[in-house]
Motif scaffolding. Sequence first.
Motif, PDB file in Angstrom:
ATOM      1  N   ASN A  92     -64.149  21.790  -2.125  1.00 10.51           N
ATOM      2  CA  ASN A  92     -65.322  22.113  -1.309  1.00 10.51           C
ATOM      3  C   ASN A  92     -65.293  21.394   0.037  1.00 10.51           C
ATOM      4  OD1 ASN A  92     -65.612  19.604  -2.464  1.00 10.51           O
ATOM      5  ND2 ASN A  92     -67.751  19.858  -3.066  1.00 10.51           N
ATOM      6  N   ALA A  93     -64.182  20.741   0.363  1.00 15.41           N
ATOM      7  CA  ALA A  93     -64.033  20.062   1.650  1.00 15.41           C
ATOM      8  C   ALA A  93     -63.034  20.818   2.523  1.00 15.41           C
ATOM      9  CB  ALA A  93     -63.584  18.618   1.443  1.00 15.41           C
ATOM     10  N   SER A  94     -62.999  20.485   3.794  1.00 12.48           N
ATOM     11  CA  SER A  94     -62.257  21.246   4.799  1.00 12.48           C
ATOM     12  C   SER A  94     -60.764  20.924   4.803  1.00 12.48           C
ATOM     13  CB  SER A  94     -62.815  20.925   6.187  1.00 12.48           C
ATOM     14  OG  SER A  94     -62.521  19.571   6.531  1.00 12.48           O
ATOM     15  N   PRO A  95     -59.966  21.782   5.438  1.00 11.20           N
ATOM     16  CA  PRO A  95     -58.561  21.431   5.661  1.00 11.20           C
ATOM     17  C   PRO A  95     -58.413  20.121   6.429  1.00 11.20           C
ATOM     18  CG  PRO A  95     -58.884  23.767   6.058  1.00 11.20           C
ATOM     19  CD  PRO A  95     -60.248  23.173   5.862  1.00 11.20           C
ATOM     20  N   GLU A  96     -59.278  19.900   7.413  1.00  7.70           N
ATOM     21  CA  GLU A  96     -59.194  18.671   8.201  1.00  7.70           C
ATOM     22  C   GLU A  96     -59.431  17.431   7.347  1.00  7.70           C
ATOM     23  OE1 GLU A  96     -59.805  21.973  11.040  1.00  7.70           O
ATOM     24  OE2 GLU A  96     -60.790  21.410   9.163  1.00  7.70           O
ATOM     25  N   PHE A  97     -60.355  17.534   6.376  1.00  5.26           N
ATOM     26  CA  PHE A  97     -60.584  16.413   5.457  1.00  5.26           C
ATOM     27  C   PHE A  97     -59.300  16.073   4.709  1.00  5.26           C
ATOM     28  CE2 PHE A  97     -61.366  15.092   1.061  1.00  5.26           C
ATOM     29  CZ  PHE A  97     -62.063  13.906   1.259  1.00  5.26           C
ATOM     30  N   HIS A  98     -58.614  17.074   4.219  1.00  4.91           N
ATOM     31  CA  HIS A  98     -57.393  16.827   3.450  1.00  4.91           C
ATOM     32  C   HIS A  98     -56.266  16.318   4.349  1.00  4.91           C
ATOM     33  CE1 HIS A  98     -59.770  19.160   0.617  1.00  4.91           C
ATOM     34  NE2 HIS A  98     -59.068  18.525  -0.310  1.00  4.91           N
ATOM     35  N   TYR A  99     -56.213  16.794   5.568  1.00  3.22           N
ATOM     36  CA  TYR A  99     -55.242  16.262   6.518  1.00  3.22           C
ATOM     37  C   TYR A  99     -55.517  14.775   6.756  1.00  3.22           C
ATOM     38  CZ  TYR A  99     -52.362  15.908  10.724  1.00  3.22           C
ATOM     39  OH  TYR A  99     -51.409  15.536  11.647  1.00  3.22           O
ATOM     40  N   SER A 100     -56.789  14.412   6.869  1.00  5.21           N
ATOM     41  CA  SER A 100     -57.146  13.004   7.080  1.00  5.21           C
ATOM     42  C   SER A 100     -56.800  12.157   5.858  1.00  5.21           C
ATOM     43  CB  SER A 100     -58.627  12.862   7.433  1.00  5.21           C
ATOM     44  OG  SER A 100     -59.464  13.166   6.330  1.00  5.21           O
TER      45      SER A 100
ATOM     46  N   ASP B 286     -45.507  38.506   4.514  1.00  7.26           N
ATOM     47  CA  ASP B 286     -46.081  38.347   5.853  1.00  7.26           C
ATOM     48  C   ASP B 286     -46.801  37.008   5.991  1.00  7.26           C
ATOM     49  OD1 ASP B 286     -45.119  40.836   6.481  1.00  7.26           O
ATOM     50  OD2 ASP B 286     -47.065  41.853   6.432  1.00  7.26           O
ATOM     51  N   PHE B 287     -47.494  36.605   4.935  1.00  2.00           N
ATOM     52  CA  PHE B 287     -48.211  35.327   4.981  1.00  2.00           C
ATOM     53  C   PHE B 287     -47.235  34.152   5.024  1.00  2.00           C
ATOM     54  CE2 PHE B 287     -50.114  31.623   2.929  1.00  2.00           C
ATOM     55  CZ  PHE B 287     -51.287  31.481   3.668  1.00  2.00           C
ATOM     56  N   THR B 288     -46.274  34.129   4.109  1.00  7.69           N
ATOM     57  CA  THR B 288     -45.363  32.981   4.052  1.00  7.69           C
ATOM     58  C   THR B 288     -44.486  32.902   5.296  1.00  7.69           C
ATOM     59  OG1 THR B 288     -43.782  34.276   2.732  1.00  7.69           O
ATOM     60  CG2 THR B 288     -45.346  32.885   1.542  1.00  7.69           C
ATOM     61  N   ASP B 289     -44.084  34.048   5.843  1.00  9.29           N
ATOM     62  CA  ASP B 289     -43.286  34.031   7.076  1.00  9.29           C
ATOM     63  C   ASP B 289     -44.103  33.507   8.250  1.00  9.29           C
ATOM     64  OD1 ASP B 289     -41.108  35.001   5.730  1.00  9.29           O
ATOM     65  OD2 ASP B 289     -41.157  37.006   6.637  1.00  9.29           O
ATOM     66  N   TRP B 290     -45.382  33.883   8.317  1.00  7.58           N
ATOM     67  CA  TRP B 290     -46.249  33.393   9.395  1.00  7.58           C
ATOM     68  C   TRP B 290     -46.412  31.889   9.299  1.00  7.58           C
ATOM     69  CZ3 TRP B 290     -50.731  30.681  10.146  1.00  7.58           C
ATOM     70  CH2 TRP B 290     -51.399  30.839  11.358  1.00  7.58           C
ATOM     71  N   VAL B 291     -46.650  31.381   8.097  1.00  3.09           N
ATOM     72  CA  VAL B 291     -46.795  29.932   7.928  1.00  3.09           C
ATOM     73  C   VAL B 291     -45.505  29.222   8.317  1.00  3.09           C
ATOM     74  CG1 VAL B 291     -47.125  28.077   6.252  1.00  3.09           C
ATOM     75  CG2 VAL B 291     -48.592  30.107   6.167  1.00  3.09           C
TER      76      VAL B 291
ATOM     77  N   ASP C 157     -53.024  25.903  13.671  1.00  2.38           N
ATOM     78  CA  ASP C 157     -52.816  27.207  13.046  1.00  2.38           C
ATOM     79  C   ASP C 157     -52.531  27.068  11.555  1.00  2.38           C
ATOM     80  OD1 ASP C 157     -53.290  28.819  15.210  1.00  2.38           O
ATOM     81  OD2 ASP C 157     -51.181  29.157  15.698  1.00  2.38           O
ATOM     82  N   VAL C 158     -51.675  26.107  11.192  1.00  2.17           N
ATOM     83  CA  VAL C 158     -51.346  25.945   9.772  1.00  2.17           C
ATOM     84  C   VAL C 158     -52.570  25.492   8.990  1.00  2.17           C
ATOM     85  CG1 VAL C 158     -49.867  24.794   8.098  1.00  2.17           C
ATOM     86  CG2 VAL C 158     -48.931  25.476  10.306  1.00  2.17           C
ATOM     87  N   LEU C 159     -53.344  24.561   9.559  1.00  2.00           N
ATOM     88  CA  LEU C 159     -54.552  24.107   8.867  1.00  2.00           C
ATOM     89  C   LEU C 159     -55.522  25.259   8.619  1.00  2.00           C
ATOM     90  CD1 LEU C 159     -55.350  20.705  10.627  1.00  2.00           C
ATOM     91  CD2 LEU C 159     -54.507  21.035   8.306  1.00  2.00           C
TER      92      LEU C 159
ATOM     93  N   PRO D  94     -53.336  20.815  -1.014  1.00  2.00           N
ATOM     94  CA  PRO D  94     -52.315  19.756  -1.075  1.00  2.00           C
ATOM     95  C   PRO D  94     -51.286  19.830   0.054  1.00  2.00           C
ATOM     96  CG  PRO D  94     -52.753  20.613  -3.269  1.00  2.00           C
ATOM     97  CD  PRO D  94     -53.442  21.532  -2.303  1.00  2.00           C
ATOM     98  N   LEU D  95     -51.054  21.026   0.595  1.00  2.00           N
ATOM     99  CA  LEU D  95     -50.160  21.158   1.746  1.00  2.00           C
ATOM    100  C   LEU D  95     -50.663  20.332   2.915  1.00  2.00           C
ATOM    101  CD1 LEU D  95     -47.880  22.532   3.411  1.00  2.00           C
ATOM    102  CD2 LEU D  95     -49.472  24.432   3.805  1.00  2.00           C
ATOM    103  N   PHE D  96     -51.968  20.367   3.150  1.00  2.00           N
ATOM    104  CA  PHE D  96     -52.523  19.673   4.305  1.00  2.00           C
ATOM    105  C   PHE D  96     -52.461  18.157   4.130  1.00  2.00           C
ATOM    106  CE2 PHE D  96     -55.347  23.658   4.219  1.00  2.00           C
ATOM    107  CZ  PHE D  96     -54.349  24.418   4.808  1.00  2.00           C
ATOM    108  N   VAL D  97     -52.583  17.683   2.885  1.00  2.00           N
ATOM    109  CA  VAL D  97     -52.420  16.251   2.632  1.00  2.00           C
ATOM    110  C   VAL D  97     -50.988  15.824   2.958  1.00  2.00           C
ATOM    111  CG1 VAL D  97     -52.620  14.394   0.958  1.00  2.00           C
ATOM    112  CG2 VAL D  97     -54.194  16.338   0.844  1.00  2.00           C
TER     113      VAL D  97
END
Length: 266
Positions: A140-148, A193-198, A209-211, A232-235
């Motif tokens: 329930n938290a953001s991508p930015e939270f997990h990056y942090s 298409d999704f995995t190639d874009w990432v 963009d990745v976040l 977990p990718l963002f962590v």
Amino acid sequence: MRRLPSLFLSHGSPMMALEPSPARDFLAGLGDQLPRPRAILVVSAHHDAAYQGGGATVTASPAPPTIHDFGGFPDELFAMRYPAPGDPALAGRVVELLADHGLAVTADPERGLDHGAWVPLSLIYPGADIPVIQLSIASNASPEFHYSLGQALAPLRDEDVLIVGSGSITHNLRALFSARLPINAPAPAWVIDFTDWVAERMAAGALDDVLHSVERAPHGPDNHPTPDHILPLFVAMGAGGTPLNAERLHHSVTYGLLAMDVYAFD
């Protein structure tokens, strides 16, 4: 002093522990390609603080049990154990690092290793002789939270700790169960298409963009109707430092819809 990379693993189905696949073969050889760590910290999609009253936890058992958090699989899978030791002192270090960044987490002396941790680790380090702890995500938290979270954990890479985000680069279980494709089925365009874009945005160092790949990439919501398996990718990205320096170590697809990408960050 060496610095370990951080990793993101797509852990796929629990059956990866038993069924041959390109992803299984890759993970079985990965441990020989990495410097041997003194301990491993896994951030698994299946350890979710959102379902624990919002309280983030890190495992602190000296002997974490193997959790079989799935159903409908062969008895052979339920009989498997991954008896790696825990590391309560490292769990305490994680609590300190996150507190220094204003992030509250408590040590859980009871919780074991879920299949997002033990299935891939049983292939990478089959001897189960490296201490392992787990840190929860918060779906329930953001991508930015997990990056942090990853940024706060980054000093562990200089302390001989391997940081592993374990999720899936694509994860739509409703589509998977509806399609019931064989393990070697080709991926449809909406997965590729999704995995190639990432992969392209990773190679370009396009952190924002990745976040926000679920919103911005082609077919993002189709591949991640819930965010838990991409968080977990963002962590792992946050732990890898800046600028974003990603290497796609592996790409394959199982059952047509589960992309099994592995990334290293350094």
